[in-house]
Design a protein around this motif. Structure first.
Motif, mmCIF file in Angstrom:
data_model
loop_
_atom_site.group_PDB
_atom_site.id
_atom_site.type_symbol
_atom_site.label_atom_id
_atom_site.label_comp_id
_atom_site.label_asym_id
_atom_site.label_seq_id
_atom_site.Cartn_x
_atom_site.Cartn_y
_atom_site.Cartn_z
ATOM 1 N N ASN A 1 5.675 13.419 0.588
ATOM 2 C CA ASN A 1 4.596 14.377 0.430
ATOM 3 C C ASN A 1 3.523 13.369 -0.471
ATOM 4 N N VAL A 2 2.131 13.538 -0.159
ATOM 5 C CA VAL A 2 1.015 12.935 -0.748
ATOM 6 C C VAL A 2 0.368 14.102 -1.225
ATOM 7 N N TYR A 3 -0.160 14.176 -2.430
ATOM 8 C CA TYR A 3 -1.143 15.038 -3.074
ATOM 9 C C TYR A 3 -2.214 14.264 -3.878
ATOM 10 N N LEU A 4 -3.426 14.721 -3.350
ATOM 11 C CA LEU A 4 -4.609 13.713 -3.933
ATOM 12 C C LEU A 4 -5.377 14.883 -4.661
ATOM 13 N N ASN A 5 -5.811 14.157 -5.761
ATOM 14 C CA ASN A 5 -6.842 14.716 -6.883
ATOM 15 C C ASN A 5 -7.604 13.818 -7.379
ATOM 16 N N GLU A 6 -8.682 14.324 -8.131
ATOM 17 C CA GLU A 6 -9.561 13.384 -8.397
ATOM 18 C C GLU A 6 -9.167 12.165 -9.322
ATOM 19 N N ALA A 7 -8.201 12.543 -10.153
ATOM 20 C CA ALA A 7 -7.752 11.473 -10.995
ATOM 21 C C ALA A 7 -6.613 10.333 -10.522
ATOM 22 N N HIS A 8 -5.914 10.998 -9.715
ATOM 23 C CA HIS A 8 -4.916 10.124 -9.095
ATOM 24 C C HIS A 8 -4.175 10.489 -7.939
ATOM 25 N N THR A 9 -3.199 9.830 -7.146
ATOM 26 C CA THR A 9 -2.469 10.447 -5.938
ATOM 27 C C THR A 9 -1.321 10.536 -6.562
ATOM 28 N N GLN A 10 -0.572 11.592 -6.001
ATOM 29 C CA GLN A 10 0.895 11.609 -6.356
ATOM 30 C C GLN A 10 1.717 11.542 -5.027
ATOM 31 N N LEU A 11 2.791 10.745 -5.130
ATOM 32 C CA LEU A 11 3.744 10.613 -4.244
ATOM 33 C C LEU A 11 5.102 11.147 -4.402
ATOM 34 N N ASP A 12 5.723 11.830 -3.535
ATOM 35 C CA ASP A 12 7.060 12.460 -3.675
ATOM 36 C C ASP A 12 7.822 12.076 -2.740
ATOM 37 N N VAL A 13 8.960 11.084 -2.639
ATOM 38 C CA VAL A 13 9.635 10.874 -1.198
ATOM 39 C C VAL A 13 11.140 11.661 -1.421
ATOM 40 N N TYR A 14 11.219 12.040 -0.098
ATOM 41 C CA TYR A 14 12.411 12.876 -0.110
ATOM 42 C C TYR A 14 13.700 12.191 0.986
ATOM 43 N N ALA A 15 13.091 11.153 1.567
ATOM 44 C CA ALA A 15 14.138 10.243 2.539
ATOM 45 C C ALA A 15 13.452 9.129 2.882
ATOM 46 N N GLY A 16 14.332 8.015 2.872
ATOM 47 C CA GLY A 16 13.607 6.672 3.129
ATOM 48 C C GLY A 16 13.214 6.041 1.791
ATOM 49 N N ALA A 17 11.819 5.509 1.863
ATOM 50 C CA ALA A 17 11.284 4.902 1.122
ATOM 51 C C ALA A 17 9.592 4.726 1.296
ATOM 52 N N VAL A 18 8.793 4.442 0.400
ATOM 53 C CA VAL A 18 7.376 4.276 0.685
ATOM 54 C C VAL A 18 6.856 3.317 -0.471
ATOM 55 N N GLU A 19 6.106 2.266 0.173
ATOM 56 C CA GLU A 19 5.501 1.288 -0.814
ATOM 57 C C GLU A 19 4.125 1.618 -1.076
ATOM 58 N N ILE A 20 3.780 1.694 -2.279
ATOM 59 C CA ILE A 20 2.338 1.918 -2.801
ATOM 60 C C ILE A 20 1.736 0.606 -3.140
ATOM 61 N N ARG A 21 0.522 0.450 -2.696
ATOM 62 C CA ARG A 21 -0.420 -0.519 -3.207
ATOM 63 C C ARG A 21 -1.706 -0.073 -3.612
ATOM 64 N N THR A 22 -2.032 -0.429 -4.871
ATOM 65 C CA THR A 22 -3.488 0.250 -5.430
ATOM 66 C C THR A 22 -4.447 -0.476 -4.833
ATOM 67 N N ALA A 23 -5.760 0.272 -4.927
ATOM 68 C CA ALA A 23 -6.869 -0.155 -4.107
ATOM 69 C C ALA A 23 -7.560 -1.066 -4.727
ATOM 70 N N SER A 24 -7.745 -1.297 -6.157
ATOM 71 C CA SER A 24 -8.513 -2.233 -6.522
ATOM 72 C C SER A 24 -7.666 -3.326 -7.541
ATOM 73 N N SER A 25 -6.259 -3.620 -7.147
ATOM 74 C CA SER A 25 -5.364 -4.178 -8.010
ATOM 75 C C SER A 25 -4.547 -4.872 -6.687
ATOM 76 N N ALA A 26 -3.754 -5.649 -7.252
ATOM 77 C CA ALA A 26 -2.574 -6.473 -6.350
ATOM 78 C C ALA A 26 -1.580 -5.427 -6.717
ATOM 79 N N ILE A 27 -1.267 -4.376 -7.633
ATOM 80 C CA ILE A 27 -0.164 -4.062 -7.762
ATOM 81 C C ILE A 27 0.626 -3.189 -6.699
ATOM 82 N N SER A 28 1.857 -3.513 -6.428
ATOM 83 C CA SER A 28 2.682 -2.426 -5.811
ATOM 84 C C SER A 28 3.991 -2.305 -6.106
ATOM 85 N N ARG A 29 4.520 -1.206 -5.554
ATOM 86 C CA ARG A 29 5.854 -0.681 -5.613
ATOM 87 C C ARG A 29 6.527 0.181 -4.740
#
Length: 333
Positions: free
Chosen positions: A201-229
């Motif tokens: 599930n992806v929930y977007l508001n003005e300040a941030h994006t919230q990611l909830d994972v219920y099966a498998g996995a999802v990789e995040i990469r931020t827009a203005s930096s090289a940070i990933s998780r």
């Protein structure tokens, strides 16, 4: 809908002042107020900047909800809005093409669109969108299932090399179809997520994006930096353009909404009201004296009036509605 500060220095009006503004509006709206009452309202209005901000908020909501209610022919209004949407949709396609040529890349295109166009226009011209209170289920060309929540909008970009969803507004639950040759990507103004065979599930508001994972996995990469998780099943994370928060447990509520249910597990009434606002047009407020009452249970999102009645029967609160589109929860004492 929640009142926003009128400037960087002035905070949002308090619940008490907003209630006063709504009560004054209810008295004055039919034009039968006496000159004495009008003078009292003027005195109240000019007594504080907070009163003026609250009055402006009430008027803004009224203007936003009045057109379809007062038009001579609502079907004609709807037809005009549909034609306007078609024109904007065509214009958006032209803008996207020009932006793509100028940006030279997908992330550049996303950044240009988010910075140059208002969020409301991006939502209005999106490929798929829902109004307040509506939810939709979509099946994409590859078999991926999407659940689009209330007041949400997204664009779909499929090519021979990738499957990409651009969440413009609101919330989407995704169950990806298997495709070994094309990655499944989800973009928001805060960054990009890559699904690794998953339900999330992806929930977007003005300040941030919230990611909830219920099966498998999802990789995040931020827009203005090289940070990933990588966020795995049962985990939740939030991120903005520059950073990713520490992991938390994926919330049941971010999955239950796809079944039309609001899950409250020992959370403050203030948080329940904040969630209900997304499904209800007009103003929904809660008095400070009852805002921290704890709420337990499951509630039907498609009938917010029923939810309010359920809350009033379980908690020491009462529902006040001085105007059809203005509702507040007050102490029953």
């Amino acid at each position: 809908m929640k009142p926003a500060p009128t400037s960087n220095l002035q905070p949002a009006p308090s619940h008490a002042v907003l209630t006063q503004a709504a009560e004054w509006y209810a008295r004055l709206r039919d034009g039968s107020a006496s000159s004495h009452e009008t003078a009292r309202w003027q005195a109240w209005l000019h007594a504080a900047e907070e009163h003026q901000a609250a009055w402006q908020y009430v008027e803004d909501i009224s203007r936003g909800l009045d057109p379809l209610r007062t038009t001579v022919d609502p079907r004609q209004t709807t037809h005009a809005l549909t034609k306007a949407h078609a024109r904007l949709h065509t214009r958006r396609r032209v803008l996207i093409t020009l932006a793509a040529l100028a940006s030279g890349g997908t992330l550049g295109l996303l950044s240009w669109r988010q910075s140059m166009l208002p969020a409301s226009m991006l939502a209005w011209t999106a490929d798929h969108r829902t109004p307040t209170g509506e939810q939709r289920t979509l099946t994409l060309a590859d078999g991926t299932q999407l659940w689009l929540n209330t007041a949400s909008a997204l664009n779909v970009h499929f090519s021979a090399s990738e499957r990409r969803i651009e969440l413009v507004q609101g919330e989407v639950f995704i169950e990806t179809a298997h495709d070994e040759t094309r990655p499944f990507l989800v973009e928001t103004p805060h960054g990009r997520m890559r699904a690794l065979g998953t339900r999330f599930n992806v929930y977007l508001n003005e300040a941030h994006t919230q990611l909830d994972v219920y099966a498998g996995a999802v990789e995040i990469r931020t827009a203005s930096s090289a940070i990933s998780r990588v966020v795995r099943a049962g985990q939740q994370s939030r991120f903005d353009r520059a950073d990713i928060t520490a992991m938390a447990t994926a919330g049941a509520a971010r999955e239950a909404w796809t079944q039309g249910i609001l899950v409250a597990d020992n959370i403050p009434l203030r948080d329940v009201v904040q969630e209900l606002r997304r499904y209800r047009p007009g103003h929904l407020g809660v008095a400070d004296g009852v805002a921290e009452l704890k709420v337990y249970g499951s509630f039907p999102l498609q009938d917010t009036d029923r939810v309010l009645r359920m809350l009033a029967s379980a908690l020491p609160i009462r529902v006040e509605q001085p105007l059809p589109w203005w509702t507040t929860l007050e102490s029953a004492r």
